[in-house]
Design an enzyme around this catalytic site. Structure first.
Site, mmCIF file in Angstrom:
data_model
loop_
_atom_site.group_PDB
_atom_site.id
_atom_site.type_symbol
_atom_site.label_atom_id
_atom_site.label_comp_id
_atom_site.label_asym_id
_atom_site.label_seq_id
_atom_site.Cartn_x
_atom_site.Cartn_y
_atom_site.Cartn_z
ATOM 1 N N GLY A 159 24.181 9.399 -33.492
ATOM 2 C CA GLY A 159 22.914 10.126 -33.430
ATOM 3 C C GLY A 159 22.771 10.937 -32.144
ATOM 4 C CG LEU A 190 20.496 6.544 -35.708
ATOM 5 C CD1 LEU A 190 20.306 6.240 -37.184
ATOM 6 C CD2 LEU A 190 19.551 7.637 -35.269
ATOM 7 C CG ASN A 243 30.222 5.901 -33.108
ATOM 8 O OD1 ASN A 243 29.212 6.535 -33.381
ATOM 9 N ND2 ASN A 243 30.193 4.786 -32.411
ATOM 10 C CD GLU A 244 27.312 8.437 -37.478
ATOM 11 O OE1 GLU A 244 28.460 8.840 -37.177
ATOM 12 O OE2 GLU A 244 26.289 9.061 -37.178
HETATM 13 C C1 LIG Z 1 22.571 1.926 -41.894
HETATM 14 C C2 LIG Z 1 22.270 3.237 -42.479
HETATM 15 C C3 LIG Z 1 23.250 4.252 -42.179
HETATM 16 C C4 LIG Z 1 22.702 5.608 -42.105
HETATM 17 C C5 LIG Z 1 22.497 6.010 -40.713
HETATM 18 C C6 LIG Z 1 23.734 6.442 -40.110
HETATM 19 C C7 LIG Z 1 23.494 7.085 -38.823
HETATM 20 C C8 LIG Z 1 23.808 6.418 -37.718
HETATM 21 C C9 LIG Z 1 23.794 7.117 -36.490
HETATM 22 C C10 LIG Z 1 23.822 6.222 -35.279
HETATM 23 O O1 LIG Z 1 23.476 6.720 -34.266
HETATM 24 S S1 LIG Z 1 24.320 4.581 -35.349
HETATM 25 C C11 LIG Z 1 24.418 4.083 -33.631
HETATM 26 C C12 LIG Z 1 25.770 4.385 -33.093
HETATM 27 N N1 LIG Z 1 25.823 4.157 -31.675
HETATM 28 C C13 LIG Z 1 26.832 3.547 -31.084
HETATM 29 O O2 LIG Z 1 27.791 3.118 -31.695
HETATM 30 C C14 LIG Z 1 26.742 3.408 -29.585
HETATM 31 C C15 LIG Z 1 26.794 1.983 -29.169
HETATM 32 N N2 LIG Z 1 26.704 1.886 -27.723
HETATM 33 C C16 LIG Z 1 27.753 2.130 -26.909
HETATM 34 O O3 LIG Z 1 28.841 2.474 -27.309
HETATM 35 C C17 LIG Z 1 27.503 1.921 -25.449
HETATM 36 O O4 LIG Z 1 26.331 1.192 -25.304
HETATM 37 C C18 LIG Z 1 27.357 3.242 -24.646
HETATM 38 C C19 LIG Z 1 26.323 4.172 -25.250
HETATM 39 C C20 LIG Z 1 28.727 3.959 -24.573
HETATM 40 C C21 LIG Z 1 26.922 2.873 -23.214
HETATM 41 O O5 LIG Z 1 27.825 1.927 -22.712
HETATM 42 P P1 LIG Z 1 27.413 1.044 -21.461
HETATM 43 O O6 LIG Z 1 28.579 0.173 -21.123
HETATM 44 O O7 LIG Z 1 26.890 1.917 -20.415
HETATM 45 O O8 LIG Z 1 26.178 0.159 -21.973
HETATM 46 P P2 LIG Z 1 26.247 -1.173 -22.845
HETATM 47 O O9 LIG Z 1 26.462 -2.330 -21.923
HETATM 48 O O10 LIG Z 1 27.196 -1.011 -23.975
HETATM 49 O O11 LIG Z 1 24.786 -1.219 -23.481
HETATM 50 C C22 LIG Z 1 23.645 -1.543 -22.690
HETATM 51 C C23 LIG Z 1 22.615 -2.221 -23.575
HETATM 52 O O12 LIG Z 1 22.210 -1.294 -24.569
HETATM 53 C C24 LIG Z 1 22.396 -1.866 -25.863
HETATM 54 N N3 LIG Z 1 22.754 -0.776 -26.795
HETATM 55 C C25 LIG Z 1 23.762 0.079 -26.707
HETATM 56 N N4 LIG Z 1 23.755 0.954 -27.720
HETATM 57 C C26 LIG Z 1 22.690 0.632 -28.491
HETATM 58 C C27 LIG Z 1 22.153 1.168 -29.699
HETATM 59 N N5 LIG Z 1 22.697 2.237 -30.317
HETATM 60 N N6 LIG Z 1 21.066 0.597 -30.212
HETATM 61 C C28 LIG Z 1 20.488 -0.483 -29.617
HETATM 62 N N7 LIG Z 1 20.949 -1.044 -28.457
HETATM 63 C C29 LIG Z 1 22.046 -0.488 -27.919
HETATM 64 C C30 LIG Z 1 23.536 -2.843 -25.675
HETATM 65 O O13 LIG Z 1 23.524 -3.796 -26.693
HETATM 66 C C31 LIG Z 1 23.200 -3.417 -24.323
HETATM 67 O O14 LIG Z 1 22.155 -4.344 -24.523
HETATM 68 P P3 LIG Z 1 22.004 -5.640 -23.573
HETATM 69 O O15 LIG Z 1 20.902 -6.427 -24.201
HETATM 70 O O16 LIG Z 1 21.666 -5.081 -22.223
HETATM 71 O O17 LIG Z 1 23.329 -6.346 -23.591
#
Ligand SMILES: CCCCCC/C=C/CC(=O)SCCNC(=O)CCNC(=O)[C@H](O)C(C)(C)COP(=O)(O)OP(=O)(O)OC[C@H]1O[C@@H](n2cnc3c(N)ncnc32)[C@H](O)[C@@H]1OP(=O)(O)O
Length: 301
Positions: free
Chosen positions: A153, A108, A177-178
């Site tokens: 997600g 997400l 990993n939520e």
């Molecule tokens: C609140 C209600 C609860 C109910 C809902 C529950 C359901 C939740 C499901 C979800 O999906 S929650 C999201 C969980 N996702 C994560 O924890 C992933 C986080 N991201 C990462 O671990 C890493 O980014 C990656 C995917 C492994 C990639 O790593 P990499 O080193 O290649 O890139 P980064 O330098 O970390 O990221 C680049 C850039 O992207 C931004 N970003 C990363 N993930 C997200 C995200 N999920 N949403 C928005 N933005 C994200 C990160 O902040 C960087 O931004 P920048 O501005 O370029 O620094």
């Protein structure tokens, strides 16, 4: 390097969306898979569709740099593409993959969950429900070619497919990993996990917020095959051929029999699920947890 540091986001985005270093290899793989010359691609800004009408298969590529996080726009575009393919009798199967290097989907889009209005949260959650129901119940064979990290997600997207092939690379972690973010996966994500890996493994993974490396993901049954990175798409297409050898009507009825009870648990209570999400995500404590997590991600980058 200095130039790339100065242009941090665009350079990373270009590296990922262009996959410069792997471009030639991918073009070769596409040609080998029959997706090269003469094929008309379609899709939208964030979802690229590479059809192979002769095979009845379309490769659907997420291309929303930098990390294919599921923004409202990406969710909407993906639903539209899937609906189009579902309704086109040319196609019997889709391979879902990423056009970016190293990331399948970051799950997400956390910027959709922070500091927005209740109306926005509700619209966002409805779009996520819509995508899940469409993919989970699709009559098409769906194979996830997981060529990068796939947390939360992203993992849900993969679990909604019929078969999963994961790249054998330490960065290609997958899992729910939520809880590590201080949030809770929705019950329909939990159901998908249970249906795939069984109750005990799902309970542990969901409570601990486990991100599985490829060998562990295979061991626990979260994915069906782990292969070298450059063979993910061709392996997914080979798996697709096995699934397409089964008559559609029998396979589709069986899929529906296996999945409809799970999908109905959401389908029958969609609005209640939306309201429960909105009230959860609007809590101060949850907003703080998400902000802190996002800031950490940005600092890391
Ligand atoms: C609140 C209600 C609860 C109910 C809902 C529950 C359901 C939740 C499901 C979800 O999906 S929650 C999201 C969980 N996702 C994560 O924890 C992933 C986080 N991201 C990462 O671990 C890493 O980014 C990656 C995917 C492994 C990639 O790593 P990499 O080193 O290649 O890139 P980064 O330098 O970390 O990221 C680049 C850039 O992207 C931004 N970003 C990363 N993930 C997200 C995200 N999920 N949403 C928005 N933005 C994200 C990160 O902040 C960087 O931004 P920048 O501005 O370029 O620094």
């Amino acid at each position: 390097m200095a130039l790339m540091a100065g242009l941090r986001v665009p350079a990373r985005a270009l590296l990922r969306s262009g996959c410069w270093l792997r471009g030639a290899a991918l073009a070769g793989a596409e040609a080998a898979a029959g997706l090269g010359a003469g094929v008309r691609r379609f899709g939208s800004q964030r979802v690229l569709v590479e059809p192979d009408p002769a095979a009845g298969v379309a490769v659907v590529k997420l291309k929303s740099p930098p990390v294919n996080s599921l923004s409202l726009e990406l969710l909407t575009e993906l639903v539209i593409s899937l609906e189009k393919l579902d309704n086109d009798k040319t196609f019997r199967g889709i391979v879902l993959t990423s056009d970016l290097c190293g990331v399948f989907s970051a799950g997400l889009d956390l910027t959709e969950l922070c500091g927005r209005s209740p109306a926005h949260y509700a619209e966002y959650w409805r779009a996520l429900q819509e995508l899940w129901l469409r993919l989970y119940l699709s009559g098409l064979v769906s194979v996830a070619a997981v060529n990068g990290a796939s947390p939360a997600g992203g993992c849900l997207l993969c679990l909604s497919c019929d078969y999963r092939v994961l790249a054998d690379s330490p960065s290609c972690v997958i899992g729910p990993n939520e809880t590590r973010l201080g949030i809770v996966a929705p019950f329909w994500f939990k159901d998908c996990m249970v249906n795939t890996v069984g109750h005990r493994a799902a309970e542990q993974a969901l409570q601990l917020g486990t991100l599985f490396p490829p060998a562990e993901a295979l061991r626990v049954g979260l994915v069906d095959q782990v292969v070298p990175e450059d063979q993910v798409q061709s392996t997914a297409l080979a798996a697709m051929a096995r699934w397409l050898a089964i008559p559609d009507h029998a396979r589709q009825l069986t899929k529906s029999m296996m999945r409809k009870p799970t999908a109905d648990r959401l389908a029958k209570h969609r609005e209640a699920d939306v309201q429960s999400f909105v009230s959860f995500v609007s809590r101060d404590s949850i907003q703080k947890a998400l902000q802190t997590y996002l800031e950490k991600l940005k600092q890391k980058g």
